[in-house]
Design an enzyme around this catalytic site. Structure first.
Site, PDB file in Angstrom:
ATOM      1  N   THR A 124       8.710  -3.102  -6.861  1.00  0.00           N
ATOM      2  CA  THR A 124       9.344  -2.729  -5.597  1.00  0.00           C
ATOM      3  C   THR A 124       8.429  -2.977  -4.397  1.00  0.00           C
ATOM      4  O   THR A 124       7.252  -3.290  -4.535  1.00  0.00           O
ATOM      5  CB  THR A 124       9.762  -1.251  -5.627  1.00  0.00           C
ATOM      6  OG1 THR A 124       8.643  -0.445  -6.031  1.00  0.00           O
ATOM      7  CG2 THR A 124      10.899  -1.044  -6.604  1.00  0.00           C
ATOM      8  N   ASP A 125       8.999  -2.773  -3.191  1.00  0.00           N
ATOM      9  CA  ASP A 125       8.282  -3.014  -1.935  1.00  0.00           C
ATOM     10  C   ASP A 125       7.752  -1.724  -1.334  1.00  0.00           C
ATOM     11  O   ASP A 125       7.611  -1.614  -0.108  1.00  0.00           O
ATOM     12  CB  ASP A 125       9.209  -3.695  -0.923  1.00  0.00           C
ATOM     13  CG  ASP A 125       9.810  -4.970  -1.476  1.00  0.00           C
ATOM     14  OD1 ASP A 125       9.058  -5.746  -2.076  1.00  0.00           O
ATOM     15  OD2 ASP A 125      11.022  -5.172  -1.329  1.00  0.00           O
ATOM     16  N   SER A 170       5.474   1.984   2.543  1.00  0.00           N
ATOM     17  CA  SER A 170       6.471   0.925   2.680  1.00  0.00           C
ATOM     18  C   SER A 170       5.731  -0.366   2.994  1.00  0.00           C
ATOM     19  O   SER A 170       5.013  -0.438   3.991  1.00  0.00           O
ATOM     20  CB  SER A 170       7.468   1.245   3.788  1.00  0.00           C
ATOM     21  OG  SER A 170       8.294   0.123   4.043  1.00  0.00           O
ATOM     22  N   ARG A 171       5.907  -1.356   2.137  1.00  0.00           N
ATOM     23  CA  ARG A 171       5.180  -2.614   2.350  1.00  0.00           C
ATOM     24  C   ARG A 171       5.819  -3.467   3.443  1.00  0.00           C
ATOM     25  O   ARG A 171       5.282  -4.510   3.791  1.00  0.00           O
ATOM     26  CB  ARG A 171       5.098  -3.383   1.024  1.00  0.00           C
ATOM     27  CG  ARG A 171       4.293  -2.637  -0.022  1.00  0.00           C
ATOM     28  CD  ARG A 171       3.994  -3.464  -1.250  1.00  0.00           C
ATOM     29  NE  ARG A 171       3.243  -2.673  -2.210  1.00  0.00           N
ATOM     30  CZ  ARG A 171       3.754  -2.124  -3.304  1.00  0.00           C
ATOM     31  NH1 ARG A 171       5.018  -2.285  -3.586  1.00  0.00           N
ATOM     32  NH2 ARG A 171       3.007  -1.416  -4.128  1.00  0.00           N
ATOM     33  N   VAL A 172       6.957  -3.034   3.960  1.00  0.00           N
ATOM     34  CA  VAL A 172       7.576  -3.731   5.087  1.00  0.00           C
ATOM     35  C   VAL A 172       7.056  -3.156   6.398  1.00  0.00           C
ATOM     36  O   VAL A 172       6.809  -3.869   7.361  1.00  0.00           O
ATOM     37  CB  VAL A 172       9.111  -3.636   5.000  1.00  0.00           C
ATOM     38  CG1 VAL A 172       9.758  -4.233   6.235  1.00  0.00           C
ATOM     39  CG2 VAL A 172       9.613  -4.338   3.751  1.00  0.00           C
TER      40      VAL A 172
END
Length: 536
Positions: A359-360, A385-387
């Protein structure tokens, strides 16, 4: 059929009588000769085998040469199964999609040449279906002619575009510090009874009037829990844009196994038509357990924690189908919120680490926070959160930038403060502010907040407006402040909603509004002479 038609023609000709009778007889003979001459046999050829062993929803089959992995098999009594074991030279291992009480040794099996398909389309909105797309809500059959296979390849890199459009959950702690974008895969992880499903429900409720279609996949849940959730969605008007795919704990393991893939196939129909979809998998821990049960019964070699060797691929091929498509493909998206249940907060276990790596980012819910009354019990340190900020509006980035840092500093200092050592003024101020931030981030269930309300609220709390408000009054102050802004400054809220930004002019208006409300609140509660005290 052709011969029958010709005979009927002959009978009609005989009734006419007279001179036409001989002519009709010659026509019939000529037509029959032509039909026989041009006849081409087209036999129905299919691959079949025989069941040699059946039990516990697993069947062993001899024959079925050329059978494919994941192929749908039809048994002689109109029951269906999926071929999953192709390791034997002259045998196939399959799982049944029903209880399979009529499948026994000697039952004939035929291959269909297709994988499992489910009905898709807008006809499913507002319905509760099983993993085969059959209605189980008592509202009649679903009328749609479209179908999609449950297993397809995920979109390639060229077919995707960056995740930049926010998907608002309505939960302040998540939208401000762990933002989720459309097309992202954000894991919700934590022990049982820590509010994982509650976050998913609030996120679905918050999509009302946003144009996002929601799909909730219940894997191994109690039927009463699914019924209760359906009632919540109906009361809130969320079923108009939601599909519930339910595979309860009483369903066979193969039905629980295909449930998330079926839900993803329904989501892909909307995505490839340019729409945004949110899909919740609740939960993939039970999905992995169902797959493990099937694999062990199929006599596959067990690995770590008795899971089969392809357990990582089980979830990666599912979650990789979540994407934001390029403009050439319509620009639709699937945002996935998989849920994983941990044991005693152990996120380093086998299945949790697998899904975390796919997951991100993850929202980690902590039991200690939950039972201390901090709900949602989001652990800011372990959640990520990698975004990041690219999935936030400009207004949210402006007001939430300091929040995560302040919360991280507070958590670190709170550990030392509990020993009762002497604290300097700046440290005490950080503790006071962190205590009030923690109290402010508490949020009731089924009460998601719109983005513009969150921005106004966060602008107030990050500017230390609560520092001279006793902690026991913080909740009441926050609720009153939001109502005050909605009533007296609706123009600011509409500006933020329309532009996605918070202008300097509106910031000054909010600062003045905060002072006005604080003055009235203190007078109403007798706090005019109150001193700052973080211990109150």
């Amino acid at each position: 059929m052709l011969l029958k038609s010709r005979l009927e023609t002959a009978e009609a000709g005989c009734i006419l009588g007279g001179e036409d009778m001989d002519l009709n007889t010659e026509n019939i003979s000529s037509s029959l000769r032509d039909s026989i001459k041009n006849y081409e046999a087209k036999p129905d050829v299919y691959n079949f085998g025989l069941v040699t062993e059946a039990g516990d929803g697993i069947v062993q089959i001899r024959g079925l040469h050329g059978c494919k992995y994941g192929e749908l098999l039809k048994f002689g009594n109109n029951e269906f199964g999926i071929a999953l074991n192709l390791v034997e030279e002259d045998g196939v291992g399959a799982v049944l999609l029903s209880q399979g009480v009529d499948v026994k040794e000697g039952t004939r099996v035929r291959s269909t040449g297709n994988v499992v398909e489910v009905p898709v389309g807008e006809a499913l909105l507002g319905r509760v279906v099983n993993p085969l797309g059959e209605a189980i809500d008592g509202k009649g059959s679903i009328k749609t002619s479209k179908k999609r296979p449950i297993e397809v390849d995920s979109p390639g890199i060229i077919d995707r575009k960056p995740v930049k459009v926010p998907l608002q959950t309505g939960i302040v702690a998540i939208d401000s510090m762990v933002p989720i974008g459309r097309g992202q895969r954000e894991l919700i992880i934590g022990d049982r009874q820590t509010g994982k499903t509650a976050i998913a429900i609030d996120t679905i409720l918050n999509q009302k009037n946003s144009g996002v279609i929601c799909i909730y996949v219940a894997i191994g849940q109690k039927a009463s829990t699914v019924a209760q959730m359906t009632h919540i969605f109906e009361e809130a008007g969320a079923m108009d844009y939601t599909i519930i795919v339910s595979s309860t704990a009483s369903d066979p393991a193969p039905m629980q196994y295909i449930a998330p893939y079926a839900g993803c196939a329904m989501a892909e129909e909307f995505m490839y038509n340019g729409k945004d979809v949110l899909i919740v998998y609740d939960d993939l821990s039970k999905h992995a357990v169902a797959y493990r049960a099937m694999s062990l019964l199929l006599r596959r070699p067990p690995g770590r924690e008795a899971y089969p060797g392809d357990i990582f691929y089980l979830h990666s091929r599912l979650l990789e189908r979540a994407a934001r498509l390029s403009d050439e493909l319509g620009g639709g998206s699937i945002t996935a919120l998989p849920i994983i249940e941990t044991m005693a907060g152990d996120i380093s276990a086998y299945i949790p680490t697998n899904v975390i790596s796919i997951t991100d980012g993850q929202v980690f819910l902590e039991s200690e926070l939950f039972f201390s009354g901090i709900r949602p019990a989001v652990n800011v340190g372990l959640s990520v959160s990698r975004v990041g900020g690219s999935a936030q509006t400009k207004a949210m980035r402006k007001v939430s930038g300091k929040l995560r840092i302040d919360m991280a500093q507070y958590r670190e200092l709170a550990v030392f403060a509990q020993f009762g050592s002497e604290l300097d003024v700046s440290t005490k101020q950080l503790l006071d502010q962190g205590l009030r931030l923690t109290e402010s981030l508490k949020q009731n269930q089924y009460n998601p907040l719109p983005m513009e309300v969150q921005v106004v609220f966060l602008q107030m709390i990050t500017n230390k407006a609560l520092i001279d408000i006793p902690v026991k009054f913080v909740g009441e102050f926050n609720k009153g402040y939001i109502d005050f802004i909605k009533t007296n400054y609706p123009k600011i809220l509409s500006d933020i909603k329309d532009t996605g930004d918070l202008s300097d002019e509106n910031i000054q208006k909010l600062i003045a509004a905060t002072e006005e409300f604080k003055r009235d609140f203190k007078e109403a509660n007798g706090l005019a002479e109150e001193k700052k005290d973080a211990t109150e």
